[in-house]
Design a protein around this motif. Structure first.
Motif, mmCIF file in Angstrom:
data_model
loop_
_atom_site.group_PDB
_atom_site.id
_atom_site.type_symbol
_atom_site.label_atom_id
_atom_site.label_comp_id
_atom_site.label_asym_id
_atom_site.label_seq_id
_atom_site.Cartn_x
_atom_site.Cartn_y
_atom_site.Cartn_z
ATOM 1 N N ASN A 210 0.815 -1.214 0.000
ATOM 2 C CA ASN A 210 0.000 0.000 0.000
ATOM 3 C C ASN A 210 0.854 1.272 0.000
ATOM 4 N N ILE A 211 1.790 1.311 -0.950
ATOM 5 C CA ILE A 211 2.633 2.489 -1.148
ATOM 6 C C ILE A 211 2.068 3.275 -2.340
ATOM 7 N N HIS A 212 1.877 4.584 -2.155
ATOM 8 C CA HIS A 212 1.393 5.457 -3.227
ATOM 9 C C HIS A 212 2.465 6.502 -3.531
ATOM 10 N N ILE A 213 2.869 6.557 -4.797
ATOM 11 C CA ILE A 213 3.866 7.542 -5.238
ATOM 12 C C ILE A 213 3.220 8.386 -6.326
ATOM 13 N N SER A 214 3.204 9.718 -6.146
ATOM 14 C CA SER A 214 2.558 10.571 -7.152
ATOM 15 C C SER A 214 3.254 11.925 -7.259
ATOM 16 N N ASN A 215 3.107 12.538 -8.446
ATOM 17 C CA ASN A 215 3.608 13.904 -8.701
ATOM 18 C C ASN A 215 5.063 14.076 -8.267
ATOM 19 N N THR A 216 5.879 13.128 -8.695
ATOM 20 C CA THR A 216 7.269 13.093 -8.231
ATOM 21 C C THR A 216 8.220 13.092 -9.424
ATOM 22 N N GLN A 217 9.324 13.835 -9.286
ATOM 23 C CA GLN A 217 10.351 13.943 -10.331
ATOM 24 C C GLN A 217 11.565 13.114 -9.895
ATOM 25 N N ILE A 218 11.992 12.183 -10.747
ATOM 26 C CA ILE A 218 13.127 11.327 -10.390
ATOM 27 C C ILE A 218 14.103 11.265 -11.557
ATOM 28 N N GLY A 219 15.352 11.662 -11.307
ATOM 29 C CA GLY A 219 16.409 11.519 -12.297
ATOM 30 C C GLY A 219 17.653 11.017 -11.593
#
Length: 401
Positions: A210-219
């Motif tokens: 139940n992990i929610h990841i949103s609106n995230t920038q990853i480089g």
């Protein structure tokens, strides 16, 4: 008119009584400066931060807010351990700076949270891992005496919590590590390291749910998100990934006691200049028999991605590998819908499944991936040991059984 005024006054008095009978308990603020923390960028503030945590965690009446104001706070390795008496808000508006010398962090993770419920991390601040000096040392695939480098921030046995708004910069190894974490939200987070920085995974999780990841920038220089053994019910949306190695499930099957991975949704996400986009990788010579199932990938744009869709059940990052037979990881019930954009390699859709455990019930709907690489010609697909169906637009032409 008089009756209306009297009625209004009565309502106001009742409202006041109601408010007084339910007083709002404000969080007590624990400012790290009041515990001796100095924002000079060189004093080690580990003891000050540990003492703040102890006070905030032990408070019984009402919630606690730990506040890191603007400024640069040098910080050696710290561990924040619960359980706490209340919920903790950890607001970081300043910069937390790691030692540049990796030997100065005497633990696996620079900032580690363990055994906590209701932890809320937020703020406009930055976790500066100062990884540049460490990256040349990251050669464990060829050097058995390579130093152990610290992850930036870790969560173990942390539940019903969230992280919002902060930036993680130039980690030595991975940025955020999650182990046995349940019901956790990650929103509006920025994760950044150069594309050539080794093993700087953005978000890594194992035995989580139940992990929610949103609106995230990853480089980063490795996986934007890595999903490992025993993870379930994961929802990823509105993520921009690049540079990096995509959103990866695995690698899986190498170790004996691994657990199934089930229930993953990735939607409304952009991969830009990554080596891979959608990626599932399992070791060719498996030590465990596990199942990967119930995955949905939907509305995903690929911009000059090496392998936009890549199921690799012959994973072997550093040859030569032991070749003791086929992968024993069963992949089933995958839906890929509205995946579009450009690939830099001709094989835009690589579906290499296990001969012993063929992929089952793989559904392709509206795939449009055009080759945009140096070598000309249209994009192609590779299929091995896979059963499923396809409908709608299909570029490259599918090769499912």
């Amino acid at each position: 008119m008089a009756i209306a005024s009297a009625f209004k006054a009565l309502c106001l008095s009742l409202l006041f009584v109601a408010a007084a009978s339910h007083p709002t308990v404000r969080s007590k603020v624990f400012n790290v400066r009041r515990y001796g923390a100095k924002s000079d960028g060189k004093t080690d503030n580990a003891n000050a931060f540990t003492n703040v945590w102890k006070s905030a965690c032990a408070r019984k009446s009402g919630n606690s807010k730990i506040y890191v104001p603007k400024g640069t706070f040098y910080l050696g390795g710290v561990e924040f351990v619960g359980p706490c008496k209340n919920q903790i808000e950890f607001v970081i508006d300043g910069t937390l700076m790691a030692p540049s010398n990796p030997k100065d962090i005497k633990q696996d993770t620079w900032i580690n949270f363990r055994y906590i419920n209701y932890l809320f991390i937020s703020g406009s601040g930055t976790l500066d891992g100062q990884g540049k000096q460490s990256w040349p040392l990251n050669d464990c695939h060829k050097n058995t005496n390579c130093p152990k480098l610290a992850m930036t921030m870790g969560f173990a046995f942390v539940n019903n919590s969230r992280i919002n708004g902060i930036t993680s910069l130039n980690s030595k190894m991975g940025h955020f590590n999650f182990f046995s974490v349940h019901h956790f939200n990650i929103t509006d987070v920025t994760i950044t390291a150069p594309g050539d920085s080794p093993n700087t995974d953005g978000i890594k999780m194992g035995l989580c749910s139940n992990i929610h990841i949103s609106n995230t920038q990853i480089g980063t220089g490795d996986d934007c998100i890595a999903i490992l053994s025993g993870s379930s019910n994961l929802d990823i949306s509105n993520v921009n990934c690049g540079p990096g190695h995509g959103i990866s499930v695995g690698s899986l099957g190498k170790n004996k006691d691994e657990k199934d991975v089930k229930g993953l949704t990735v939607r409304d996400t952009i991969f830009n200049g990554t080596s891979d986009g959608i990626r599932i990788k399992t070791w060719e010579s498996s030590a465990s028999k596990i199942v990967v199932s119930n995955f949905v990938y939907e509305n995903i744009q690929m911009i000059n991605v090496g392998k936009p869709i890549n199921i690799d059940q012959k994973y072997c990052p550093h040859p030569p590998c032991e070749k003791n037979g086929e992968s024993h990881v069963q992949i089933q019930d995958l839906k890929l819908k509205n995946i579009y954009g450009t690939s830099t390699e001709k094989v835009a859709m690589n579906l290499q499944c296990s001969k012993s455990f063929p992929c089952k019930n793989v559904e392709l709907i509206d795939i449009n991936l055009k080759h945009n690489g140096v070598k000309g010609g249209p994009s192609t697909a590779v299929c091995e040991n896979i059963n499923g169906s396809a409908r709608g637009k299909m570029v490259p032409q599918h090769c499912l059984n």
